[in-house]
Design an enzyme around this catalytic site. Structure first.
Site, PDB file in Angstrom:
ATOM      1  N   LYS A  27       1.454  -5.523   3.507  1.00 44.05           N
ATOM      2  CA  LYS A  27       2.595  -4.657   3.811  1.00 44.05           C
ATOM      3  C   LYS A  27       2.150  -3.212   3.638  1.00 44.05           C
ATOM      4  CE  LYS A  27       5.807  -2.572   1.658  1.00 44.05           C
ATOM      5  NZ  LYS A  27       5.897  -1.330   2.436  1.00 44.05           N
ATOM      6  N   ALA A  32       0.822  -1.220   0.000  1.00 44.92           N
ATOM      7  CA  ALA A  32       0.000   0.000   0.000  1.00 44.92           C
ATOM      8  C   ALA A  32       0.856   1.270   0.000  1.00 44.92           C
ATOM      9  CB  ALA A  32      -0.911  -0.014   1.223  1.00 44.92           C
ATOM     10  N   PHE A  49       1.316   5.659   0.898  1.00 48.59           N
ATOM     11  CA  PHE A  49       1.166   6.441   2.128  1.00 48.59           C
ATOM     12  C   PHE A  49      -0.075   7.315   2.146  1.00 48.59           C
ATOM     13  CE2 PHE A  49       2.891   9.823  -0.503  1.00 48.59           C
ATOM     14  CZ  PHE A  49       2.209  10.932  -0.015  1.00 48.59           C
ATOM     15  N   CYS A  62      -4.530  10.389  -5.478  1.00 53.67           N
ATOM     16  CA  CYS A  62      -4.318   9.959  -6.863  1.00 53.67           C
ATOM     17  C   CYS A  62      -5.411  10.503  -7.759  1.00 53.67           C
ATOM     18  CB  CYS A  62      -4.276   8.445  -6.954  1.00 53.67           C
ATOM     19  SG  CYS A  62      -5.855   7.702  -6.631  1.00 53.67           S
ATOM     20  N   GLU A  86       5.555   2.081   4.800  1.00 52.65           N
ATOM     21  CA  GLU A  86       6.442   2.217   5.969  1.00 52.65           C
ATOM     22  C   GLU A  86       6.322   3.606   6.603  1.00 52.65           C
ATOM     23  OE1 GLU A  86       7.207   1.755   2.878  1.00 52.65           O
ATOM     24  OE2 GLU A  86       8.748   3.168   2.195  1.00 52.65           O
ATOM     25  N   ARG A  87       5.700   4.551   5.872  1.00 53.00           N
ATOM     26  CA  ARG A  87       5.577   5.901   6.444  1.00 53.00           C
ATOM     27  C   ARG A  87       4.332   6.028   7.317  1.00 53.00           C
ATOM     28  NH1 ARG A  87       6.050   8.675   0.632  1.00 53.00           N
ATOM     29  NH2 ARG A  87       8.042   7.794   0.021  1.00 53.00           N
ATOM     30  N   SER A 124       3.188   4.489  -6.663  1.00 50.58           N
ATOM     31  CA  SER A 124       3.787   5.229  -7.777  1.00 50.58           C
ATOM     32  C   SER A 124       4.079   4.298  -8.967  1.00 50.58           C
ATOM     33  CB  SER A 124       5.103   5.854  -7.315  1.00 50.58           C
ATOM     34  OG  SER A 124       6.023   4.814  -7.022  1.00 50.58           O
ATOM     35  N   GLU A 139       3.865  13.907 -12.420  1.00 53.77           N
ATOM     36  CA  GLU A 139       2.847  13.939 -11.368  1.00 53.77           C
ATOM     37  C   GLU A 139       3.446  14.738 -10.206  1.00 53.77           C
ATOM     38  OE1 GLU A 139       2.143  10.266  -9.175  1.00 53.77           O
ATOM     39  OE2 GLU A 139       0.044  10.834  -8.872  1.00 53.77           O
TER      40      GLU A 139
HETATM   41  P1  NAD Z   1       5.318   4.446  -3.535  1.00 50.74           P
HETATM   42  O1  NAD Z   1       5.307   3.762  -4.834  1.00 50.74           O
HETATM   43  O2  NAD Z   1       6.517   5.212  -3.134  1.00 50.74           O
HETATM   44  O3  NAD Z   1       5.043   3.389  -2.361  1.00 50.74           O
HETATM   45  C1  NAD Z   1       4.012   2.423  -2.470  1.00 50.74           C
HETATM   46  C2  NAD Z   1       4.481   1.111  -1.862  1.00 50.74           C
HETATM   47  O4  NAD Z   1       5.546   0.580  -2.654  1.00 50.74           O
HETATM   48  C3  NAD Z   1       5.026   1.269  -0.446  1.00 50.74           C
HETATM   49  O5  NAD Z   1       4.528   0.214   0.341  1.00 50.74           O
HETATM   50  C4  NAD Z   1       6.535   1.216  -0.619  1.00 50.74           C
HETATM   51  O6  NAD Z   1       7.175   0.583   0.468  1.00 50.74           O
HETATM   52  C5  NAD Z   1       6.722   0.408  -1.874  1.00 50.74           C
HETATM   53  N1  NAD Z   1       7.850   0.915  -2.693  1.00 50.74           N
HETATM   54  C6  NAD Z   1       8.197   2.201  -2.893  1.00 50.74           C
HETATM   55  N2  NAD Z   1       9.226   2.293  -3.756  1.00 50.74           N
HETATM   56  C7  NAD Z   1       9.538   1.039  -4.102  1.00 50.74           C
HETATM   57  C8  NAD Z   1      10.497   0.482  -4.981  1.00 50.74           C
HETATM   58  N3  NAD Z   1      11.354   1.238  -5.660  1.00 50.74           N
HETATM   59  N4  NAD Z   1      10.544  -0.859  -5.103  1.00 50.74           N
HETATM   60  C9  NAD Z   1       9.673  -1.627  -4.430  1.00 50.74           C
HETATM   61  N5  NAD Z   1       8.744  -1.150  -3.582  1.00 50.74           N
HETATM   62  C10 NAD Z   1       8.665   0.161  -3.430  1.00 50.74           C
HETATM   63  O7  NAD Z   1       4.016   5.379  -3.511  1.00 50.74           O
HETATM   64  P2  NAD Z   1       3.624   6.433  -2.420  1.00 50.74           P
HETATM   65  O8  NAD Z   1       4.543   7.606  -2.529  1.00 50.74           O
HETATM   66  O9  NAD Z   1       3.473   5.773  -1.119  1.00 50.74           O
HETATM   67  O10 NAD Z   1       2.165   6.850  -2.932  1.00 50.74           O
HETATM   68  C11 NAD Z   1       1.941   7.891  -3.858  1.00 50.74           C
HETATM   69  C12 NAD Z   1       1.702   7.361  -5.259  1.00 50.74           C
HETATM   70  O11 NAD Z   1       0.612   6.432  -5.240  1.00 50.74           O
HETATM   71  C13 NAD Z   1       1.289   8.441  -6.247  1.00 50.74           C
HETATM   72  O12 NAD Z   1       1.953   8.210  -7.457  1.00 50.74           O
HETATM   73  C14 NAD Z   1      -0.205   8.229  -6.415  1.00 50.74           C
HETATM   74  O13 NAD Z   1      -0.744   8.693  -7.636  1.00 50.74           O
HETATM   75  C15 NAD Z   1      -0.298   6.757  -6.287  1.00 50.74           C
HETATM   76  N6  NAD Z   1      -1.644   6.324  -5.918  1.00 50.74           N
HETATM   77  C16 NAD Z   1      -2.410   5.747  -6.886  1.00 50.74           C
HETATM   78  C17 NAD Z   1      -3.712   5.356  -6.595  1.00 50.74           C
HETATM   79  C18 NAD Z   1      -4.568   4.735  -7.658  1.00 50.74           C
HETATM   80  O14 NAD Z   1      -5.588   4.134  -7.329  1.00 50.74           O
HETATM   81  N7  NAD Z   1      -4.207   4.836  -8.925  1.00 50.74           N
HETATM   82  C19 NAD Z   1      -4.212   5.542  -5.305  1.00 50.74           C
HETATM   83  C20 NAD Z   1      -3.392   6.111  -4.335  1.00 50.74           C
HETATM   84  C21 NAD Z   1      -2.097   6.500  -4.654  1.00 50.74           C
END
Ligand code: NAD
EC number: 1.2.1.27
Length: 519
Positions: free
Chosen positions: A196, A170, A172, A304, A199-200, A249, A404
């Site tokens: 999972k 998930a 943050f 998002c 972590e934030r 992301s 974005e």
């Molecule tokens: P993120 O991708 O940084 O983190 C999401 C999850 O992936 C976390 O649990 C994190 O631990 C893990 N993660 C992060 N980087 C990783 C990597 N390089 N390799 C493997 N795992 C990794 O996203 P975020 O910053 O927590 O959330 C914001 C993003 O989520 C924005 O881009 C937003 O648009 C998107 N979002 C999309 C929707 C949707 O339904 N389309 C909904 C909510 C958020």
């Protein structure tokens, strides 16, 4: 403090059941029905985004702990899959009640870790609660299909059967809603689940796990691990995990989709966005400007489905000064302060990134009509605040348009016609959500049919579907072919039975086993 689940949770900080009570709370793991302290030597600090104080620590779960969590999910699966659908439904019915009773406490935890206003945090829990309520209709959702006499003396039955162990990763920005998109639906269908959280912001998930346990979910049906890349790689690679739900992301999502799929898993990945609001000159001006301001800057733009790009068509260009005036009136403050309209960004790095993207607009020839970069919030000088920002004269080749931003920044483009606006929306790689503001039915229909975007609002700025429909997305915002919630969620079709000369279908399991042909 002790978590009082049967009545109400009274804690305003971390409850002791799922967090340690040392000076800096540590977030526990949830393995086989027990909240346990991790033995890890690698920990990640959790900050309050309004102050940047460290409020807790979350472990990078060790390999042995992750193995234990998976073993628990795997061991529990056969019995849970065999539990009657009515019993599983009862767990979810109790769960929705406990979430309602504890909604405000979960929201406080979200504001503490994530920064959004209490009103937004309650909305976060409420939208997740709606998915849990939807999961309670599992008895209808799980119905299979039949067709008699498909050929001479032969009928066909299809059943929707659980896959096994599923996992969720998930983001943050919705600490309650998105985990609640994931595990309740999977589990009510008979799967067990490894979660999972981000972590934030792990707190809401821990509280939701405690409430799930108190709803009667058997030990081992839900397990929770924490961490970043190692935990993610573990989930992508582990042969016992059959499906992964990811929201976050593109950088992480593309990687997880590719790595998980390579290991034969079903992966659903909902990712980044650049959502356009197209404003036609015949729109109701008052309504449109209010909606634009709320959808662009609410939750500090960390949604998002935030409407982060406005396209003003024809005479609607003249509304820009009024849009700026309304945005100026928004109150920026810590999320738990009365009257706050938007809170801080999640980290100092996120603030720096957003400010750099605003800078890029100036460098590349756009105009900053409202600048939130230098905002100071009294009493919260160390917080990650950015005030509402409006960038006009933006062109599709500019960095602030292409990226974005995920902050309280509205970029504004102008066109002379609806067709030009549609072309801009469809040329953008993302396709999560969009809205058109108009009073003309033909314009609304044309727009909704021609844009290649998952969720379309007509005079609705954030068109998130209710859970009886599915959440979707198109192009770069979405990977995979299954959706969160809605009817789609039960598409775990594993077997189709073709039955010939088989009349008594209501047999006990044992006698049915003898009579069924090999599937
Ligand atoms: P993120 O991708 O940084 O983190 C999401 C999850 O992936 C976390 O649990 C994190 O631990 C893990 N993660 C992060 N980087 C990783 C990597 N390089 N390799 C493997 N795992 C990794 O996203 P975020 O910053 O927590 O959330 C914001 C993003 O989520 C924005 O881009 C937003 O648009 C998107 N979002 C999309 C929707 C949707 O339904 N389309 C909904 C909510 C958020």
């Amino acid at each position: 403090r002790i978590l009082q689940v049967s009545s109400r949770v009274n804690s305003t900080r971390y409850p002791s059941s799922s967090f340690s009570s040392s000076s800096v709370s540590t977030v526990k793991l949830f393995i086989n029905g027990k909240f346990v302290e991790s033995g890890s030597d690698k920990w990640i600090d959790i900050h309050n985004p309004a102050t940047n104080e460290v409020i807790g620590r979350v472990p990078q779960t060790t390999k042995a702990e992750m193995d234990a969590a998976i073993a628990s999910c795997k061991h529990t699966f056969p019995a849970w899959a065999d539990t009657s659908v009515l019993s599983r439904q009862q767990v979810l019915l109790r769960y929705q009640q406990l979430i309602k009773e504890n909604l405000k406490e979960i929201a406080k935890l979200i504001t503490l870790e994530q920064g959004k206003t209490l009103a937004d945090a309650e909305g976060d829990v409420f939208r997740g609660l709606q998915v849990v309520e939807h999961a309670c209709s599992v008895t209808s959702l799980l119905l299979g299909e039949t067709m008699p006499s498909i050929t001479k003396d032969m009928d066909i039955y299809s059943y929707r059967l659980p896959l096994g162990v599923c996992a969720g990763i998930a983001p943050f920005n919705f600490p309650a809603m998105i985990p609640l998109w994931m595990f309740p639906m999977a589990m009510v269908c008979g799967n067990t689940f490894l979660m999972k959280p981000s972590e934030r912001v792990p707190g809401a998930t821990m509280l939701l796990a405690k409430l799930f346990q108190d709803s009667g979910a058997p030990d081992g049906t839900l397990n929770i691990i924490h961490g970043q890349h190692e935990a993610v790689n573990y989930i992508c690679d582990h042969p016992d995990i059959k499906a992964i739900s990811f929201v976050g992301s593109n950088q992480a999502g593309e990687y997880i989709f590719e790595r998980g799929s390579r290991h034969g898993k079903r992966v659903q990945a909902n990712m980044g966005a650049k959502n356009h609001g197209v404003v036609m000159p015949d729109a109701n001006k008052e309504n449109t400007l209010n909606q634009l301001v709320g959808a662009a800057f609410g939750a500090a733009g960390q949604r998002c489905m935030a409407l982060s790009t406005a396209i003003l068509v024809g005479e609607a260009k003249k509304w820009l000064p009024e849009l700026v005036e309304r945005a100026k009136n928004l109150r920026v403050n810590a999320g738990d302060q009365p009257g706050a309209d938007l809170g801080p960004l999640i980290t100092p790095q996120a603030k720096e990134r957003v400010c750099n993207l605003i800078d890029s607009g100036t460098r590349e020839g756009a105009s900053i009509l409202l600048d939130g970069r230098k905002i100071k919030v009294k009493g919260y000088e160390n917080g990650n605040f950015v005030g509402p920002t409006i960038i006009s004269n933006v062109k599709p080749n500019m960095t602030c348009y292409k990226e974005e931003i995920f902050g309280p920044v509205l970029v504004v483009l102008e066109t002379d016609t609806l067709d030009e606006a549609i072309k801009i929306v469809n040329d953008n790689p993302y396709g999560n959500g969009t809205a058109i503001f108009t009073t003309n039915g033909a314009t609304a229909r044309k727009y909704s049919h021609l844009v290649d975007v998952g969720q379309v609002g007509v005079n609705v700025p954030i068109p998130v579907p209710l859970p009886m429909f599915s959440f979707t997305g198109s192009r770069a915002s979405f990977r995979g072919d299954t959706n969160f919630y809605g009817k789609q969620v039960t598409l775990s079709l594993k077997k189709i039975f073709s039955l010939r000369n088989f009349l008594n279908i209501f047999r006990s399991k044992d006698s049915a086993k003898k009579a069924l042909p090999a599937a």
